[in-house]
Write an enzyme that holds these catalytic residues in place. Structure first.
Site, short mmCIF file in Angstrom:
data_model
loop_
_atom_site.label_atom_id
_atom_site.label_comp_id
_atom_site.label_asym_id
_atom_site.label_seq_id
_atom_site.Cartn_x
_atom_site.Cartn_y
_atom_site.Cartn_z
N ASP B 194 0.85 -1.19 -0.04
CA ASP B 194 0.08 0.02 0.10
C ASP B 194 0.79 1.38 0.25
O ASP B 194 1.69 1.53 0.68
CB ASP B 194 -0.88 0.05 1.39
CG ASP B 194 -1.45 1.23 1.55
OD1 ASP B 194 -1.80 2.03 0.62
OD2 ASP B 194 -2.41 1.41 2.63
N HIS B 367 -4.37 4.74 6.71
CA HIS B 367 -3.05 4.17 5.80
C HIS B 367 -1.66 4.71 6.56
O HIS B 367 -1.59 5.90 6.93
CB HIS B 367 -3.07 4.87 4.37
CG HIS B 367 -4.46 4.40 3.62
ND1 HIS B 367 -4.23 3.29 2.74
CD2 HIS B 367 -5.37 5.15 3.35
CE1 HIS B 367 -5.30 3.26 2.16
NE2 HIS B 367 -5.91 4.31 2.60
#
Lengths: 552, 552
Positions: B194, B367
């Site tokens: 990610d 995130h």
């Protein structure tokens, strides 16, 4: 007899942009700033947004003066349109602002339409009919910005313009806190204060911080360096140029508005560039990649700007490659984020490292944060406060700061565009409304595109358009031939749905004619509804349907 | 004989959204995630954007399995469309993710179209043809998120899914750094990681920080409190509910998706709400303003969401007023800023205080930032790295982090959607491209609206449309009657320009017929060009011009 003053904001309240405020007393009017706003996505096809100047064009007398606080588009951009629509005796602005608007008025062929006067922040106040105006230096993201102190029949007013309390500005010209305190000591009846950053706690960083970042980031780099910023941010450009000079890089200025502004600023002495440092874009290839710094437009991701053309490999003179560094020294104006991100991504794809305000300290705001607004309130100590320059949330935050600083709640004026505020010895009050709103500039048209056209554009943009042409012949209107269909934006040519729609149109027409319905309006209505329903059932879409019935 | 594995991202690279990656070996395929993206402003009228699944629908065999990392739309939203277009043997997901997709598949009438299997992060690996998949718990902004470790013929792959290294997650279920380290010890050939926050330095704040902010902000308030967040952010809702329970406020959940998700999460035990705390919107008026907390949708300013209807005074059950507090516990997704600002302004106008992420610590990202990505690289110690999930600038920043962590530059795979990456014992390499791209969902249509339709919508949206209908009678085509003009979106009815255009159309037709030009295509072309030039000269605009010539 004590007098009164009317204050009428025509733009800049409940929005960021088109700042324009009218002051009236004794039958005379002056205007502080004449700004424009940029269209949002919903303003499909619109180029610029101006305040609605109807109120000013309907005044009996010419406007005594327009006073400009600084040279940003949201403060001066609608001046050419105002000068075309209303009579204005004089325009007052500081030296750099005058330089910028002269160039703008020249482009509009309006240079001789009004008298331009230089406002001097170190000079004497000027008398403008019943108003006495004094210009007070403030720091902002363009040099030569001023606040304006107005002595008026209704009381003393301070209009801050845009400002920050930068104690170390690049030109050394600080917000003149001493003068503001002195004005506060005289007694201020109403403060109109910039609210842009009222929600942000603390203090805005000094412009000099960006110079320090440049000084750290630029020297170790070996490839080309591009610095994109607002074309009006003269000090930002100066700081980049200073570092370039120190490290021995030549400077190339790219982008029409930046070249224009840098010329104006150099001619007026607001920016210093050694003559042998500047090179032309066509000379770039004569220098090594590590020997140049390029200043360019496009920090907002504007589609035809230098940076965006460079990003998409569409610039005649400049390409970036691995090893190059692009510094985007600006923050995207809300609404421009995606365009700026797109440009960053394209530049990164070319291999350049892109430093932008999310990842490096390469930008500071030109507007004071909450603590600076508190300082302004403390210096000026106004009896009443009218927050200006900002969306409603910003005005409301500014109002809270004013209350915290001791201004009574009933002395806070939360006005909107078009509000009439009366100021007299008893205070400042909302007393009415005048026509206000927006005027769209679209292509060559000023004000001819209105809400109906925008609504139609919106409808067309959602689901496209279907035109159905039916031809009737004979007095009793027997249908001649098949209806013709043209679809744009919702179905591809050759799609089976088009044939189905044609059959539906034929069916509708045949049915109506069988029933002797031949009135065109009725035929159109039935075609519209029949096709609309069919299309919605089949596709879930609602294109604009335009039936045309031709009688021969 | 050593094998090889092909990795083909169909979405999520060079963009934030529609994450979808294919893994192939020995003639079998599995897919990790099947996400969708939301349209941008230029996708006029489009509702959703899917990956182009052509590659998957053309496979010889059914897809062995789709594995889902977590329940966000950009990871599971295109699953119903994939199930309709391709054969899928099994779908694997953790418990909450399964709950969410069951509800979604049910709405699409697809519940029986595939076998749904529960992935257990604490369980044994599952064998899927040549792939062995292991699910590893990670922290994210939705519970039950996992990374996936794949043993494949070409080597061991770790796909992180979305993650952050939250050491104090609300449910206590941390990113399983121990398992990741153990997998790293086994030896990882390729990390798909990610990249969303790769550009951001440091560490993302723990979800618990938002709870602490709620705990400070909510108790002293006296009016109604509204908390808007993503409907899938179960822990955010839990934290708001916990504070409400502590201060004795009832909780009302408003907005379809939030009610649905909270029900699913409660039924599966992912959220705890004492039964007597929840009230219905219609009961709100039975309680004092200080006795309720409203959880609602609309944190992105979505036009028909609860918060936006409340902001515009258009909600049947809920109004806000002075003294109320609205907490927008989310960050606008790029492109949504103006809509969110509009909602904040409208709420502020009602007198409510609005706390949003620009002014209060009411949101953290799901995130990991750069230091967390570095930790992941350190735990997994991959031989090769392929940054995924992010715009190009994010992928490039992730690549830089990987190089800094010791991965050789030639072991970094900067792929794009449609890239074919081959992994074998010698490393991971870009070896080709497959068809990839976007499929638009517009109304009921999936894939029928394409670039041509969008280009037409864009043209229509800029300057509107002009239809000119000319009728020719007789074999030799003498013009019958005046041409008929219909304008939408660029000129108001009754404008003199319309009459001028009609005359120009007549002039063009008469001239052509005099010259015996009667071919319809030619007539149309001349009408198009003549009117286009006239309109551009007069207005600076370029509406879409559609000439229709009818022969009777």
């Amino acid at each position: 007899m004590p007098g009164s003053t009317r204050i009428i904001p025509l733009g800049g309240l409940g929005e960021v942009g088109k700042n324009t405020t009218v002051f009236e007393a004794d039958g005379e009017a002056i205007v502080i700033d004449a700004g424009l706003a940029f269209p949002r996505d919903e303003h499909l096809g619109v180029d610029l947004i101006l305040p609605d100047f109807t109120y000013l064009t309907n005044l009996d007398k010419p406007i005594r003066a327009v006073l400009l606080t600084h040279g940003h588009e949201d403060h001066v951009g609608s001046l050419p349109y105002l000068l075309r629509q209303a009579r204005v005796q004089e325009v007052w602005a500081t030296r750099l602002t005058l330089g910028l608007i002269k160039s703008k008025l020249d482009e509009h062929g309006l240079l001789r339409s009004t008298e331009l006067k230089e406002a001097d922040p170190d000079g004497e106040p000027v008398q403008l009919g019943p108003f006495r105006a004094e210009f007070v230096r403030v720091a902002h993201s363009i040099p030569d910005a001023v606040a304006i102190v107005l002595e008026t029949p209704g009381g003393r007013i301070v209009h801050t313009g845009d400002y920050k309390m930068d104690h170390t500005p690049v030109d050394g010209l600080r917000t003149d806190v001493g003068r503001l305190a002195e004005v506060g000591n005289r007694g201020v009846d109403l403060l109109l204060g910039d609210s842009t950053n009222a929600e942000r706690p603390g203090v805005t960083g000094s412009e000099r911080l960006v110079g320090e970042a440049f000084r750290q980031l630029i020297p170790p780099r070996e490839g080309r360096i591009l610095v994109a910023s607002f074309a009006s941010n003269v000090h930002r450009m100066q700081q980049a140029i200073d570092v370039a000079v120190d490290v021995g890089r030549k400077v190339c200025v790219v982008g029409r508005s930046m070249r224009k502004n840098i010329n104006i600023a150099r001619n007026l002495g607001y920016i210093e560039v050694p003559e042998d440092v500047l090179i032309q874009p066509k000379e770039l290839d004569d220098y090594g990649r590590g020997d140049v710094l390029i200043l360019c437009t496009g920090s907002q991701g504007e589609p035809l700007s230098a940076l965006v053309r460079i990003a998409y490999n569409d610039h005649p003179a400049i390409k970036v490659e691995a090893g190059d560094t692009v510094i985007i020294s600006a923050k995207p104006v809300p609404g421009n984020e995606l365009k700026v991100h797109d440009a960053i991504n394209e530049l990164a794809r070319s291999g350049a490292e892109v430093l932008h305000q999310e990842v490096a300290p390469v930008h500071v705001s030109g507007h004071g944060n909450a603590e600076e607004l508190r300082l302004m309130l403390g210096l000026v100590r106004p009896k009443s406060v009218m927050p200006v320059h900002g969306e409603f949330r910003m005005l409301a935050a500014h109002a809270r700061l004013a209350v915290e600083s001791g201004v009574p709640e009933n002395r806070i004026v939360l006005a909107e565009n078009g509000s009439v505020v009366e100021l007299d010895e008893s205070g400042a009050y909302l007393t009415g409304k005048v026509d206000s709103g927006v005027t769209f500039v679209d292509g060559l048209g000023v004000g001819d595109v209105q809400d109906v056209a925008l609504r139609d554009r919106r409808h067309l943009s959602e689901d496209g358009v279907l035109i159905v042409v039916a031809t009737l012949t004979g007095q009793n209107g027997s249908v001649a031939g098949q209806p013709e269909l043209i679809a744009r934006g919702f179905a591809e040519p050759g799609e089976p749905l088009l044939e189905e729609m044609r059959e539906e149109a034929q069916r509708v027409l045949d049915g109506l004619i069988k029933d002797n319905v031949t009135e065109i309006k009725l035929l159109q209505e039935h075609l519209h509804d029949g096709l609309g329903q069919l299309i919605y059932d089949r596709t879930g879409r609602r294109p604009m349907i335009l039936p045309v019935v031709v009688e021969v």
